[in-house]
Design an enzyme around this catalytic site. Structure first.
Site, short mmCIF file in Angstrom:
data_model
loop_
_atom_site.label_atom_id
_atom_site.label_comp_id
_atom_site.label_asym_id
_atom_site.label_seq_id
_atom_site.Cartn_x
_atom_site.Cartn_y
_atom_site.Cartn_z
N ARG A 1 4.07 -11.61 5.17
CA ARG A 1 3.48 -12.16 5.51
C ARG A 1 3.22 -13.37 5.37
O ARG A 1 4.73 -14.10 3.93
CB ARG A 1 1.95 -11.94 4.62
CG ARG A 1 1.08 -10.24 5.18
CD ARG A 1 -0.41 -10.47 4.21
NE ARG A 1 -0.73 -9.21 4.33
CZ ARG A 1 -0.54 -8.20 3.18
NH1 ARG A 1 -0.25 -8.02 2.61
NH2 ARG A 1 -1.69 -6.77 3.54
N ASP B 160 5.33 -10.28 -7.34
CA ASP B 160 4.32 -10.36 -6.79
C ASP B 160 2.95 -9.39 -7.70
O ASP B 160 2.45 -9.35 -8.07
CB ASP B 160 4.73 -9.16 -5.42
CG ASP B 160 5.49 -8.13 -5.86
OD1 ASP B 160 6.27 -7.75 -7.23
OD2 ASP B 160 5.91 -7.05 -5.66
N SER C 176 8.76 -10.57 -4.49
CA SER C 176 8.81 -9.85 -5.45
C SER C 176 10.42 -9.69 -6.13
O SER C 176 10.87 -8.33 -5.72
CB SER C 176 8.71 -8.50 -4.46
OG SER C 176 7.12 -9.13 -3.63
C1 G6P Z 1 1.15 -6.73 -2.87
C2 G6P Z 1 1.54 -7.81 -2.53
C3 G6P Z 1 3.16 -7.66 -1.54
C4 G6P Z 1 3.79 -6.81 -3.29
C5 G6P Z 1 2.82 -5.34 -2.36
C6 G6P Z 1 3.22 -3.81 -2.91
O1 G6P Z 1 -0.23 -6.86 -2.30
O2 G6P Z 1 1.59 -8.52 -1.89
O3 G6P Z 1 4.08 -8.74 -2.24
O4 G6P Z 1 5.04 -6.33 -2.72
O5 G6P Z 1 1.77 -5.31 -2.84
O6 G6P Z 1 3.65 -3.16 -2.46
P1 G6P Z 1 4.16 -2.43 -1.07
O7 G6P Z 1 3.31 -0.80 -1.63
O8 G6P Z 1 4.09 -2.79 0.02
O9 G6P Z 1 5.28 -2.22 -1.57
C1 BGC Z 2 11.84 -6.08 -7.74
C2 BGC Z 2 9.98 -6.50 -8.50
C3 BGC Z 2 9.02 -6.27 -8.04
C4 BGC Z 2 8.81 -5.23 -7.69
C5 BGC Z 2 7.76 -4.65 -7.33
C6 BGC Z 2 10.93 -4.22 -7.91
O1 BGC Z 2 11.96 -3.72 -6.96
O2 BGC Z 2 12.49 -6.35 -8.88
O3 BGC Z 2 10.10 -8.10 -8.78
O4 BGC Z 2 7.58 -7.16 -8.79
O5 BGC Z 2 10.26 -4.73 -6.98
O6 BGC Z 2 7.48 -5.35 -5.38
#
Ligand code: G6P
Ligand code: BGC
Length: 935
Positions: free
Chosen positions: A557, A675, A621
């Protein structure tokens, strides 16, 4: 009775498609070729009026079907079950044969005068060959009237005599028991005799479990190792006797002396049993349909006469219009009226017409001759017209029976179609009993009318192969299911974690946290405990417009975040989602960062912000070693990312270089945040006690506020700093090895980063589907799924995504919908397959949630101890698709935390705006601090 406008099936001219079912319109005795014999006779007015009361229109049959449906619903509902006229008794049969049943099975079929012992062998291969050997033993009066103990000893003796005769080796055998008396069945292998009938009167058996009695008798003789595993009703035996290769046969219909039916219902609709998964065989006991008056407008005067003279007036009203035991009597009552005024009626005494006679007389070819013979045997000098009339009466009675039976069968089929949420149902119906067997017209009429009464169902009537084979099949299916269950349990046990095991995980993580925080031991820990240079949560005084990037979850995003005073709406966000195709995520790093910059340019153009340079917060992240807020060295890629040339580099620098390459605009990156940190900040804006950030999405991780004095890598004793734990890597040093199953190892080995992120691979959405798929492959290989045949689709990595796991477990989701989800994935599953797939999803997701809960417990306990508190109240800010979308995940995490950290009161607050908002807030704080420092 039928109204004037309705279309009669009997008695009046019919539309052409119905004519085969109507006496006088193509029925027995009236040859359609117009033979001289047929032309010379006709339906007299008197005949027409005598048969009129039997005349049921299609509309009437539709009504009967509707009432049967209502009666069935009452029988299925827990509230009304005990008073229901159609009792809908659960038969505890959970599956029909699937053709893979194999082995030798014994059947004991207790009849009125004989006991049949049968040994059935099933080949279990593609063409499922069935071989049977049997022996009949007469049951002496001394047994039917003697003490119960003797009866069961007799059964056991016949059994071993039979096996001795066959020279059976002393192997273990499983047995199905057909016990045709009124029983209260509570399990497939437990059934309590309510009362004896059919001349049996053995004291000491009523009220007792007949399976246990039989088992005791067998064990006492100690000749063969036999286990009684099923007690079966003859109707279910009929349903189960059909060949599985012709497709599913999920309905059984018996029209013999009496009538009954059974079908495979959706277990959750059978409210009197606990099960809610899968299907359950239900014996309708529909013979008593109408005992509450539901058939009053269909009953003819002949039915009333018959009922009055019967042993059980007012009872079994439906059966008394259909069952072979009664057809003869109905015919007799009609003929008595027809022949009134002649000497004949006196000769028509009760029982003068046998079912067999009625069926034969209805036959077009030999019917008239049989009518003459039967009437003559009664001492009646019958004219041709008399014989013709008699034939018409017999036909009318049989056809009405078939029509009523069709209405009941249509009710069952429509119920099945509706409760399975299908637009069309395709099934075979196994039929058996003297009436259907001997009377072709009955079957034809039944088939034709069912089509009209349940047009949404494609039904094939199949002649059952006798209930003994069916009872053997029930036994074989039960044996298959039990063996499969044992294998499934053994496989899934590996994924079930006890309270103690979870406590161990909590303690291990706590240990790793301590090691990770200390300078000297940092390198030996699998959790990196990275400082973030964030020392406070937002206080609400942050202001300004910020750009934010959010990379690393499901979506990439770009955001414009306007932070104002709370009174003026607080934080307002405009954002755009961009995709990062796998070849970009896994290609050269420069390509990835160029792509990111192009997305920013696109966003700025769309927002009319080209040329503006706003401070930017970058949610990235992945694990980064930070030495300041605006610098982060990528330690390793995780999840689906593997872009080259980035690890060991400062990602802020990589981003700035890409901007330079593109020469579009300037960027002012003021903060790089994980994140988890973004989420904690974002939630912290609304709840100041939010001091933990948790992500359970594509990956998993957490951050929390640690005392600075505990952070070995940094100087300073006062205050706190947010630590990015990077718990996804927990266990990469081997400390969790005891918890990994073979499935986890396979998933790890096939991943982009084998040996890394081992804890994440047990928990996060990116891997759970793969674990499920590996287990399903194993269960298929063990013959518990897909009839043991591996589907090529299941071999495809990553076909299960988190969203499927979440939807498969949704509460109240009908099996049909589970099947639909799996079909969408290209997997063709049976009802049982989908039950098992759902169970596997549940086990895998529960383990993930519990492990995540154990880890959160370790974190909050550490915070509590850091602060020397008896009790800690803390909020955890959470984000991630798995946590948010899975129907049970959040609740299971919370329950585990409560169990393992009872001294912490933990509130879970879901982040609504993603971590981009948090990154912007961090940028805002950084700008404020910078301003102060400049001033
Ligand atoms: C959040 C963030 C993302 C994050 C995510 C994890 O809301 O804005 O950057 O990595 O949650 O969720 P997802 O299921 O998309 O990996
Ligand atoms: C990353 C983290 C991150 C997490 C959730 C992991 O794979 O190493 O930095 O916070 O995923 O997105």
């Amino acid at each position: 009775m039928s109204s004037g406008q309705e279309t009669p099936l009997v008695g009046k001219p019919l539309p052409s498609q119905l004519s085969p079912t109507c006496p006088g319109h193509g029925l027995a005795g009236v040859s359609e070729s117009g033979s001289p014999q047929a032309q010379s006779r006709h339906l007299t007015a008197q005949m027409q009026s005598s048969l009129q009361p039997l005349c049921l229109s299609l509309e009437t049959l539709h009504r009967v079907k509707g009432r049967m449906l209502e009666a069935m619903e009452r029988g299925l509902s827990r509230r009304t079950h005990s008073q229901a006229t159609v009792r809908m008794l659960p038969a505890f049969i959970r599956s029909t044969p699937d053709g893979t049943e194999r082995g030798k099975f014994l059947v004991l079929e207790l009849g009125d005068t004989h006991l049949r012992v049968l040994l059935m062998e099933l080949s279990g291969d593609t063409d499922q060959r069935v071989t049977m050997e049997d022996q009949h033993f007469p049951v002496p009066d001394a047994i039917t009237q003697g003490p119960g103990e003797k009866l069961f000893a007799f059964l056991a003796t016949c059994l071993w005599e039979f096996l001795d005769e066959l020279h059976m080796p002393q192997t273990d055998l499983e047995l199905g028991f057909s016990f045709p008396f009124a029983c209260r069945q509570t399990r497939l292998d437990q059934s309590y005799l309510i009362s004896w009938s059919k001349g049996f009167r053995c004291p000491g058996v009523e009220g007792r479990d007949v399976v246990a009695l039989l088992q005791e008798a067998i064990d006492k003789q100690d000749r063969y190792r036999i286990k009684v595993i099923a007690v079966v009703n003859d109707t279910t035996g009929t349903m189960m006797s059909c060949d599985a290769s012709a497709g599913p046969c999920e309905v059984g219909l018996v029209v013999d002396a009496g009538t009954n039916s059974c079908f495979m219902a959706e277990a959750r609709h059978v409210e009197v049993v606990e099960e809610s998964e899968g299907r359950m065989g239900v014996v309708t006991e529909w013979g008593s349909f109408g005992d509450n008056g539901a058939l009053n407008d269909v009953l003819s005067p002949y039915d009333h006469q018959l009922d009055q003279a019967s042993l059980n007036p007012g009872k079994q009203r439906y059966e008394k219009m259909i069952g072979g035991l009664y057809l003869g009597e109905i015919v007799r009552h009609i003929l008595t009226e027809l022949f009134s005024g002649r000497t004949a009626p006196a000769r028509l005494t009760e029982g003068s017409f046998q079912t067999q006679d009625i069926l034969e007389i209805s036959d077009e070819q030999v019917g008239l001759a049989t009518a003459r013979r039967v009437l003559r045997a009664l001492g009646l000098e019958a004219s041709d017209q008399d014989c013709f009339n008699t034939q018409q009466v017999c036909s009318a009675v049989c056809i009405r029976a078939a029509g009523l039976c069709a209405a009941g069968l249509a009710a069952i089929l429509s119920h099945m179609c509706r409760s399975r949420e299908l637009s069309r149902l395709k099934t075979s119906v196994a039929v058996d009993g003297a009436v259907v067997r001997a009377h072709a017209k009955f079957r034809q009429t039944l088939q034709q009318l069912v089509k009209q009464l349940a047009p949404e169902c494609d039904v094939t009537l199949v002649q059952a192969e006798g209930s003994s084979k069916g009872i053997g099949m029930v036994t074989a299916v039960a044996s298959r299911l039990a063996a499969q269950r044992r294998r499934v349990d053994r496989t899934l046990a590996l994924l079930q974690l006890s309270h103690d095991a979870l406590g161990t995980v909590q303690a291990l993580l706590r240990q790793e946290m301590e090691l990770g925080l200390k300078k000297e031991t940092h390198a030996s820990s699998s959790v990196r405990m990275l400082p973030t240079y964030i020392c406070a949560t937002p206080d609400g005084s942050e202001r300004g417009d910020f750009l934010a990037l959010d990379l690393g979850g499901t979506n990439f995003r770009v955001l414009l975040v306007k932070v104002g005073s709370r009174e003026r709406g607080g934080v307002q966000i405009v954002s755009e989602i961009y995709s990062i195709p796998p070849h970009v995520a896994q290609g050269p790093g420069s390509q990835l960062f160029d792509h990111i910059v192009e997305c920013i340019a696109d966003f700025q153009t769309k927002q009319g912000m080209m040329g503006q340079t706003l401070p930017l917060g970058f949610t990235f992240s992945f694990p980064c070693q930070q030495t300041s807020l605006d610098q982060g060295i990528l330690l390793s890629w995780t999840k689906g990312f593997n872009a080259s040339g980035c690890v060991g580099q400062d990602v802020v620098k990589l981003l700035r270089e890409a901007v330079k390459r593109k020469n579009h605009f300037a960027l002012d990156v003021v903060a790089i945040v994980n994140d988890t940190v973004g989420t904690m900040m974002s939630c912290g804006y609304d709840d100041p006690s939010c001091e933990v950030g948790l992500i359970v999405g594509t990956g998993t991780n957490a951050c929390y506020m640690e005392e600075l004095r505990n952070v070995g890598a940094l100087a300073g004793e006062e205050g706190r700093m947010c630590i990015n734990m990077e718990w996804g890597a927990f266990g990469d040093n081997g400390c969790l090895d005891a918890f990994f199953t073979p499935f986890d190892r396979q998933v790890d080995e096939a991943s982009l980063n084998p040996g890394r992120q081992r804890f994440e691979k047990l928990i996060s959405g990116m891997y759970l589907g793969e674990i499920v798929r590996r287990i399903l492959l194993e269960l298929t290989a063990k013959g518990c799924l897909f009839r043991g045949r591996p589907s090529p689709k299941l071999q495809t990595p990553d076909i299960f995504q988190t969203k499927f796991l979440s939807s498969i477990e949704s509460d109240g989701l009908a099996l049909r919908q589970v099947c639909a989800i799996l079909e969408e994935l290209g997997l063709h599953v049976s009802c049982e397959d989908s039950v098992l797939v759902r169970e596997v999803c549940q086990v895998v997701a529960r383990r993930a949630a519990q492990l995540c809960g154990a880890a959160v417990a370790a974190v909050v306990e550490k915070i509590r101890e850091n602060r020397g508190l008896e009790q800690l109240a803390v909020t955890v800010g959470v984000d991630g698709t798995l946590y948010k979308l899975h129907p049970h995940f959040a609740q299971q995490v919370q329950a585990t935390v409560q169990q393992l950290a009872p001294r912490c009161s933990v509130t879970f607050l879901q982040s609504e705006d993603g971590s981009g908002k948090g990154a912007a807030l961090i940028a805002a704080v950084a700008c404020r601090v910078a301003r102060h420092q400049r001033a």
